[in-house]
Design a protein around this motif. Structure first.
Motif, PDB file in Angstrom:
ATOM      1  N   SER A  37      81.582 -22.981 -23.509  1.00 43.95           N
ATOM      2  CA  SER A  37      80.456 -24.196 -24.352  1.00 43.95           C
ATOM      3  C   SER A  37      81.139 -25.379 -24.479  1.00 43.95           C
ATOM      4  O   SER A  37      82.395 -25.245 -25.485  1.00 43.95           O
ATOM      5  CB  SER A  37      79.054 -24.017 -24.838  1.00 43.95           C
ATOM      6  OG  SER A  37      78.395 -23.277 -24.016  1.00 43.95           O
ATOM      7  N   LYS A  77      79.948 -28.176 -20.520  1.00 42.66           N
ATOM      8  CA  LYS A  77      80.458 -26.733 -19.798  1.00 42.66           C
ATOM      9  C   LYS A  77      82.067 -26.351 -18.817  1.00 42.66           C
ATOM     10  O   LYS A  77      81.701 -27.429 -18.357  1.00 42.66           O
ATOM     11  CB  LYS A  77      79.588 -25.804 -20.124  1.00 42.66           C
ATOM     12  CG  LYS A  77      79.713 -24.529 -19.626  1.00 42.66           C
ATOM     13  CD  LYS A  77      78.637 -23.832 -18.613  1.00 42.66           C
ATOM     14  CE  LYS A  77      79.513 -22.179 -18.517  1.00 42.66           C
ATOM     15  NZ  LYS A  77      78.129 -21.243 -18.200  1.00 42.66           N
ATOM     16  N   LEU A 125      75.947 -26.717 -15.625  1.00 42.99           N
ATOM     17  CA  LEU A 125      75.284 -25.964 -16.142  1.00 42.99           C
ATOM     18  C   LEU A 125      74.536 -25.077 -14.932  1.00 42.99           C
ATOM     19  O   LEU A 125      73.456 -26.048 -14.176  1.00 42.99           O
ATOM     20  CB  LEU A 125      74.491 -26.948 -16.941  1.00 42.99           C
ATOM     21  CG  LEU A 125      75.725 -27.977 -17.579  1.00 42.99           C
ATOM     22  CD1 LEU A 125      74.501 -28.915 -18.560  1.00 42.99           C
ATOM     23  CD2 LEU A 125      76.240 -27.269 -19.033  1.00 42.99           C
ATOM     24  N   LYS A 126      74.104 -24.014 -15.318  1.00 48.30           N
ATOM     25  CA  LYS A 126      73.183 -23.524 -15.121  1.00 48.30           C
ATOM     26  C   LYS A 126      71.838 -22.452 -15.989  1.00 48.30           C
ATOM     27  O   LYS A 126      70.878 -22.908 -15.054  1.00 48.30           O
ATOM     28  CB  LYS A 126      74.403 -22.203 -13.808  1.00 48.30           C
ATOM     29  CG  LYS A 126      74.997 -22.803 -12.669  1.00 48.30           C
ATOM     30  CD  LYS A 126      76.067 -21.328 -12.038  1.00 48.30           C
ATOM     31  CE  LYS A 126      76.965 -22.218 -11.937  1.00 48.30           C
ATOM     32  NZ  LYS A 126      77.527 -20.559 -10.828  1.00 48.30           N
ATOM     33  N   ASP A 130      72.664 -22.562 -21.434  1.00 45.99           N
ATOM     34  CA  ASP A 130      73.242 -24.147 -20.651  1.00 45.99           C
ATOM     35  C   ASP A 130      73.237 -25.476 -21.456  1.00 45.99           C
ATOM     36  O   ASP A 130      73.720 -26.260 -22.210  1.00 45.99           O
ATOM     37  CB  ASP A 130      74.000 -23.470 -19.275  1.00 45.99           C
ATOM     38  CG  ASP A 130      74.816 -22.813 -19.801  1.00 45.99           C
ATOM     39  OD1 ASP A 130      74.843 -21.628 -20.460  1.00 45.99           O
ATOM     40  OD2 ASP A 130      74.167 -22.435 -17.728  1.00 45.99           O
ATOM     41  N   TYR A 131      71.958 -25.576 -20.789  1.00 46.37           N
ATOM     42  CA  TYR A 131      71.088 -26.861 -21.236  1.00 46.37           C
ATOM     43  C   TYR A 131      71.119 -26.973 -23.108  1.00 46.37           C
ATOM     44  O   TYR A 131      70.815 -28.077 -23.446  1.00 46.37           O
ATOM     45  CB  TYR A 131      70.039 -26.910 -20.536  1.00 46.37           C
ATOM     46  CG  TYR A 131      70.015 -27.558 -19.140  1.00 46.37           C
ATOM     47  CD1 TYR A 131      70.864 -28.886 -18.474  1.00 46.37           C
ATOM     48  CD2 TYR A 131      70.026 -26.122 -18.025  1.00 46.37           C
ATOM     49  CE1 TYR A 131      71.349 -28.700 -17.368  1.00 46.37           C
ATOM     50  CE2 TYR A 131      70.747 -26.678 -16.256  1.00 46.37           C
ATOM     51  CZ  TYR A 131      70.199 -27.729 -16.399  1.00 46.37           C
ATOM     52  OH  TYR A 131      70.906 -27.820 -15.201  1.00 46.37           O
ATOM     53  N   LYS A 133      72.231 -25.071 -25.383  1.00 42.17           N
ATOM     54  CA  LYS A 133      73.773 -26.019 -25.433  1.00 42.17           C
ATOM     55  C   LYS A 133      74.869 -27.177 -25.366  1.00 42.17           C
ATOM     56  O   LYS A 133      74.805 -28.092 -26.302  1.00 42.17           O
ATOM     57  CB  LYS A 133      75.159 -24.932 -25.329  1.00 42.17           C
ATOM     58  CG  LYS A 133      74.184 -22.936 -26.248  1.00 42.17           C
ATOM     59  CD  LYS A 133      75.125 -22.515 -25.615  1.00 42.17           C
ATOM     60  CE  LYS A 133      76.661 -22.309 -26.437  1.00 42.17           C
ATOM     61  NZ  LYS A 133      76.242 -21.859 -27.962  1.00 42.17           N
ATOM     62  N   ALA A 134      73.815 -27.316 -24.731  1.00 44.45           N
ATOM     63  CA  ALA A 134      74.420 -29.099 -24.448  1.00 44.45           C
ATOM     64  C   ALA A 134      73.765 -30.150 -25.038  1.00 44.45           C
ATOM     65  O   ALA A 134      74.877 -31.338 -25.376  1.00 44.45           O
ATOM     66  CB  ALA A 134      74.474 -29.495 -22.328  1.00 44.45           C
TER      67      ALA A 134
END
Length: 689
Positions: A37, A77, A125-126, A130-131, A133-134
């Motif tokens: 990430s 990512k 992003l899956k 992930d979202y 951390k984004a």
């Protein structure tokens, strides 16, 4: 207690699993992949470091590369396709050295990768994480574009990224780092803010509980998921869930034990970190001291007393300002620092005025950190730490007599550390460099010969990891002042860490080969050092009496501070003659033998890291050393030690210790009037003499 035992029984099993993943030898790998990430990527100049999932190795791994041209966004990512070398995270090679291997294990990492070539390929992003951390990456990017010190405060308080800067060191010196490391204090602060917000909006306690429990995991991820933050979140989450179900299953101590056991189950190595130890210990103290209904000052006194042995064990010092600052700092933190930082990030138009407020606070921190309020104790004995903690938890904190008794015990421990019944010579492992300590309690003299150093290094207040190890060792022995620092010559691998050391340890006298004090390289190092009351002495054999406890053999005249002018000394260590010669060449060694025909050497510190230019056969044949020590870096690019040097030592049957293989080498004199040697890595022991 049962929960703690359950957690304890899992340590060996989890550690064994990590040992199986650790690479025994470096592995050359090509076209491998690491998924990472953007918020786990750190870029400082040309150096890029990251942690991610190594697909081919089926494990988390740390990677590093020195390469420019990568346009990396912290809110994306990536799949990193790389060629490089994978190897186990290095173990410490000096006593008291910071154990990066344990810290990596706490993150589930046992290997790292030195990358030669790589490509950062953005991936989609899956998962929901992930979202989150984004979003954290976006926040990090926004904070990094702020001006200092708002940037530092925003990164620490909003994203959990505590950058390694001078301000961080100053806050650490004052014992206030806990305020800026996201942990239990901040969880309860967020809980209070959520409670106030719900009440203003007219919500019910159940709304408050749902809102807090739903948002807490997200905030833990955004805050960097530090061990202290995870611990606090789990305790609050566990307590609220039990209460929400209408049953009182866990009291405070039981909740604490359950979370600790779970933490050990998940990551056994994490319990060895200072921050985690303090987090759990102080939380237990808060739970127990809550029954005494202490006022804020006495509560801070009790908590600081409880955490003192752990602080001394890890940092060897404490600051007299810590207790009063704990009271004042908390108020300033809640009422000024937190709201000003948040407003500065949310409202860019007011950043200038808000940053001015934080500059005043940073200036105050800088001023307070310069005050002579730091007390160096050293590393206390384990039995002292355990007894102190048990006493603090068992005795009522409102009784002042306990502080008198604890203070007396601390004074005795300080005296034992500062005046040991032994002397030592320590050959540090500082990589491709030189650094040796001579501690002689008989003459009450602390001498350090060279400091090590690298050609390329970070800011002067940090130095290299090797000098951090040297400074930590000195402080752990209660040494906060060096009586004699000898810089044998001007090469960076011998004097490069001298400025960084001077910022941690006071230097009374600084000896350099005569003529070197005028060289530009030394003058540049001198300007970065802290030498307010240090006496600089250019040295030759003609003013050798100014150097206590040593015989100066070289240089005879003034020079330029190069290898041929290296200060060369012999010291008598309880009947054992020890030789130190910097990078002196063979021709100068032969001149010394001619000048001192009866010279005897028992422990030979090979010159120039075992290079073929030093350690002449004539020197070895004439002085008959019993032991040779070579300070050299592992896999160095110079080919040190030279085969010719090793052949000479083997020819005269001289046992050889190399810091690249054996780590730190120590000579110790104790009560039995004999000198023993031991090594840290290979654990070799024996009698010297």
């Amino acid at each position: 207690m049962g929960w703690l035992l359950i957690g304890g029984f899992t340590i060996n099993q989890r550690t064994h699993q990590q040992q199986l993943m650790r690479l025994a030898n470096p592995h050359r790998i090509t076209q491998n992949h690491v998924v990472v990430s953007g918020d786990e990527i750190t870029q400082r100049g040309k150096m890029i470091t990251f942690t991610g999932w190594w697909q081919e190795g089926h494990q988390r791994i740390k990677g590093r590369i020195s390469q420019q041209g990568h346009n990396i966004a912290s809110d994306k990512k990536y799949t990193v396709v790389f060629d490089g070398t994978a190897q186990a995270v290095a173990a410490p090679t000096n006593e008291v050295q910071r154990d990066w291997r344990l810290e990596a294990q706490a993150q589930g990492i046992v290997n790292d990768i030195k990358i030669e070539r790589c490509r950062f390929i953005p991936t989609s992003l899956k998962a929901g994480i992930d979202y989150v951390k984004a979003f954290r990456g976006t926040l990090i990017r926004r904070c990094r574009h702020l001006n200092e010190p708002l940037r530092w405060f925003a990164l620490a308080l909003l994203t959990g990224k505590l950058e390694n800067t001078e301000l961080t060191d100053q806050v650490r010196q004052l014992g206030m780092l806990y305020l800026f490391c996201l942990s239990g204090y901040h969880v309860f602060l967020i809980r209070w803010l959520v409670s106030r917000l719900v009440r203003i909006l007219g919500g019910t306690p159940q709304w408050e509980r749902w809102l807090f429990l739903g948002g807490l995991p997200l905030w833990v991820v955004i805050g960097g998921s530090s061990p202290g933050l995870v611990r606090a979140a789990l305790m609050v989450f566990l307590t609220d869930i039990v209460y929400w179900k209408g049953r009182r299953v866990f009291n405070g101590v039981t909740s604490w034990a359950v979370v600790l056991a779970g933490n050990i189950l998940w990551s056994p190595a994490i319990i060895f970190q200072m921050g985690v130890q303090l987090s759990y210990l102080l939380t237990l103290g808060l739970i127990i001291f809550a029954e005494s209904h202490l006022r804020i000052f006495r509560l801070n006194m009790a908590l600081n007393a409880l955490g003192l042995p752990l602080i001394l064990w890890h940092t060897f010092q404490f600051n007299l300002l810590t207790v009063p600052l704990a009271v004042i700092g908390t108020v300033v933190f809640n009422l000024i620092i937190v709201p000003v930082t948040v407003l500065g990030v949310v409202f860019p138009g007011f950043q200038g005025d808000l940053n001015a407020i934080l500059k005043l606070i940073a200036a105050g921190i800088s001023f307070l950190s310069t005050l002579p309020t730091i007390i160096t104790v050293g590393r206390p004995a384990v039995i002292f730490c355990v007894g102190w903690i048990v006493s603090c938890l068992r005795w009522p904190p409102e009784r002042w007599r306990r502080y008198v008794l604890l203070g007396s015990c601390l004074l005795i421990q300080w005296l034992v550390i500062r005046a040991p019944l032994s002397d030592e010579i320590v050959y540090f492992d500082v990589g491709q460099g030189d650094c040796s300590l001579i501690r002689n309690e008989t003459s009450h003299t602390i001498t350090l010969i060279d400091t090590g150093g690298r050609l390329f290094r970070s800011h002067h207040w940090q130095g290299t990891p090797e000098i951090q190890a040297v400074g930590d060792y000195l402080l752990s022995r209660g040494i906060d002042q060096i009586d004699q620092l000898i810089l044998t010559h001007k090469d960076t691998d011998h004097i490069g860490n001298f400025p960084a050391l001077s910022h941690r340890i006071k230097i009374r006298k600084l000896f350099v080969p005569a003529g070197m004090e005028r060289q530009s390289r030394f003058r540049a190092e001198e300007r970065q050092a802290m030498l307010d009351s240090t006496r600089l002495i250019p040295l030759t054999t003609h003013n050798a009496t100014q150097l206590r406890g040593m015989t100066v053999l070289w240089p005879p005249t003034q020079g330029s501070g190069d290898n041929s002018a290296s200060i060369t000394v012999v010291t008598d260590f309880h009947g054992i003659k020890c030789w130190f010669s910097g990078d002196l060449g063979q021709s100068q060694e032969r001149k010394i033998i001619q000048t001192y025909p009866t010279l005897r050497i028992d422990v030979l510190k090979c010159g120039h890291h075992g290079s073929k230019t030093a350690t002449s056969p004539k020197l070895v044949a004439k002085t008959h050393p019993r032991l040779a020590i070579i300070s050299v870096g592992k896999n160095n690019r110079y080919g040190h030690p030279a085969p010719a040097t090793l052949k000479t030592l083997a020819q005269y049957r001289v046992p050889v210790f190399m810091t690249s293989h054996d780590g730190m080498v120590k000579l110790e004199w104790r009560w039995l009037n004999r000198v023993e040697f031991k090594t840290v890595v290979t654990r070799r022991r024996g009698i010297c003499g």
